[in-house]
Motif scaffolding. Structure first.
Motif, PDB file in Angstrom:
ATOM      1  N   GLY A  50      30.312  36.242  43.689  1.00  0.00           N
ATOM      2  CA  GLY A  50      31.433  35.341  43.860  1.00  0.00           C
ATOM      3  C   GLY A  50      32.722  36.007  43.450  1.00  0.00           C
ATOM      4  N   VAL A  51      33.780  35.771  44.227  1.00  0.00           N
ATOM      5  CA  VAL A  51      35.089  36.353  43.959  1.00  0.00           C
ATOM      6  C   VAL A  51      36.062  35.281  43.496  1.00  0.00           C
ATOM      7  N   SER A  52      36.080  34.161  44.223  1.00  0.00           N
ATOM      8  CA  SER A  52      36.998  33.090  43.872  1.00  0.00           C
ATOM      9  C   SER A  52      36.511  31.798  44.497  1.00  0.00           C
ATOM     10  N   CYS A  53      36.911  30.669  43.886  1.00  0.00           N
ATOM     11  CA  CYS A  53      36.422  29.378  44.348  1.00  0.00           C
ATOM     12  C   CYS A  53      37.480  28.319  44.100  1.00  0.00           C
ATOM     13  N   ILE A  54      37.621  27.392  45.034  1.00  0.00           N
ATOM     14  CA  ILE A  54      38.587  26.315  44.892  1.00  0.00           C
ATOM     15  C   ILE A  54      37.923  24.991  45.201  1.00  0.00           C
ATOM     16  N   GLY A  55      38.235  23.967  44.366  1.00  0.00           N
ATOM     17  CA  GLY A  55      37.746  22.625  44.599  1.00  0.00           C
ATOM     18  C   GLY A  55      38.752  21.846  45.426  1.00  0.00           C
ATOM     19  N   PRO A  56      38.576  20.541  45.514  1.00  0.00           N
ATOM     20  CA  PRO A  56      39.453  19.724  46.356  1.00  0.00           C
ATOM     21  C   PRO A  56      40.903  19.691  45.883  1.00  0.00           C
ATOM     22  N   THR A  57      41.145  19.925  44.600  1.00  0.00           N
ATOM     23  CA  THR A  57      42.513  19.939  44.090  1.00  0.00           C
ATOM     24  C   THR A  57      42.831  21.340  43.597  1.00  0.00           C
ATOM     25  N   ASP A  58      44.068  21.762  43.721  1.00  0.00           N
ATOM     26  CA  ASP A  58      44.439  23.127  43.344  1.00  0.00           C
ATOM     27  C   ASP A  58      44.319  23.384  41.854  1.00  0.00           C
ATOM     28  N   GLY A  59      44.057  22.356  41.085  1.00  0.00           N
ATOM     29  CA  GLY A  59      43.920  22.562  39.657  1.00  0.00           C
ATOM     30  C   GLY A  59      42.618  23.212  39.260  1.00  0.00           C
ATOM     31  N   THR A  60      41.659  23.223  40.152  1.00  0.00           N
ATOM     32  CA  THR A  60      40.371  23.821  39.825  1.00  0.00           C
ATOM     33  C   THR A  60      40.159  25.042  40.703  1.00  0.00           C
ATOM     34  N   ILE A  61      40.499  26.198  40.164  1.00  0.00           N
ATOM     35  CA  ILE A  61      40.309  27.467  40.858  1.00  0.00           C
ATOM     36  C   ILE A  61      39.675  28.445  39.887  1.00  0.00           C
ATOM     37  N   TRP A  62      38.680  29.127  40.360  1.00  0.00           N
ATOM     38  CA  TRP A  62      37.975  30.121  39.537  1.00  0.00           C
ATOM     39  C   TRP A  62      38.147  31.501  40.158  1.00  0.00           C
ATOM     40  N   TYR A  63      38.283  32.518  39.317  1.00  0.00           N
ATOM     41  CA  TYR A  63      38.347  33.911  39.755  1.00  0.00           C
ATOM     42  C   TYR A  63      37.338  34.719  38.962  1.00  0.00           C
ATOM     43  N   SER A  64      36.725  35.661  39.617  1.00  0.00           N
ATOM     44  CA  SER A  64      35.857  36.578  38.898  1.00  0.00           C
ATOM     45  C   SER A  64      36.718  37.505  38.041  1.00  0.00           C
ATOM     46  N   ASP A  65      36.140  38.043  37.005  1.00  0.00           N
ATOM     47  CA  ASP A  65      36.877  38.966  36.133  1.00  0.00           C
ATOM     48  C   ASP A  65      37.359  40.186  36.912  1.00  0.00           C
ATOM     49  N   SER A  66      36.627  40.547  37.949  1.00  0.00           N
ATOM     50  CA  SER A  66      36.955  41.752  38.701  1.00  0.00           C
ATOM     51  C   SER A  66      38.247  41.611  39.514  1.00  0.00           C
ATOM     52  N   VAL A  67      38.663  40.374  39.829  1.00  0.00           N
ATOM     53  CA  VAL A  67      39.885  40.182  40.631  1.00  0.00           C
ATOM     54  C   VAL A  67      40.937  39.350  39.908  1.00  0.00           C
ATOM     55  N   LYS A  68      40.585  38.804  38.766  1.00  0.00           N
ATOM     56  CA  LYS A  68      41.513  37.939  38.037  1.00  0.00           C
ATOM     57  C   LYS A  68      42.777  38.701  37.685  1.00  0.00           C
ATOM     58  N   GLY A  69      43.898  38.067  37.906  1.00  0.00           N
ATOM     59  CA  GLY A  69      45.174  38.680  37.593  1.00  0.00           C
ATOM     60  C   GLY A  69      45.792  39.445  38.746  1.00  0.00           C
TER      61      GLY A  69
END
Length: 134
Positions: A50-69
């Motif tokens: 997994g690289v990144s993930c977004i839920g129905p609202t923009d407040g919930t976004i996840w990034y892997s450590d490898s691409v974060k930032g």
């Protein structure tokens, strides 16, 4: 079923940038209910991650450590697309990138908070190749 079509891959120099887009059909991003749209990648000889993930609202976004930032995930409800901007690309970013959708509420809550699990996703695009090389 959701149809997903990725675009934006290609050859880029180390340190460069690109934007991957995922166009969705038969499903709209402003639908009610909880879902998750994720980007995964798979390099030769490696497992899909997994690289990144977004839920129905923009407040919930996840990034892997490898691409974060150095990556930004965004959604455009009008165009029904989810895009992943990637900057400061490294050779280790070379992979096939896949867009996927999890429409099962019981599992979709996982990705945006703790990172997506590939086995939760039943809808996948065909993938787009990203090659970072000089």
């Amino acid at each position: 079923q959701v149809q997903l079509v990725e675009s934006g891959g290609g050859l880029v120099l180390p340190g460069g940038s690109l934007t991957l887009s995922c166009a969705l059909s038969t499903f709209t991003l402003d639908e009610q209910g909880y879902y998750a749209i994720s980007w995964f990648r798979q390099a030769p000889g490696k497992e899909r991650e997994g690289v990144s993930c977004i839920g129905p609202t923009d407040g919930t976004i996840w990034y892997s450590d490898s691409v974060k930032g150095r990556s930004t995930l965004s959604r455009d409800n009008a165009k029904n697309t989810v895009s992943l901007e990637m900057h400061s690309l490294k050779t280790e970013d070379t992979a096939v990138y896949y867009c996927a959708a999890d429409l099962d509420t019981s599992t979709a809550v996982v990705g945006p908070r703790w990172g997506p699990r590939a086995y939760d996703y039943e809808n996948w695009g065909q993938g787009t190749q990203v090659t970072v090389s000089s």
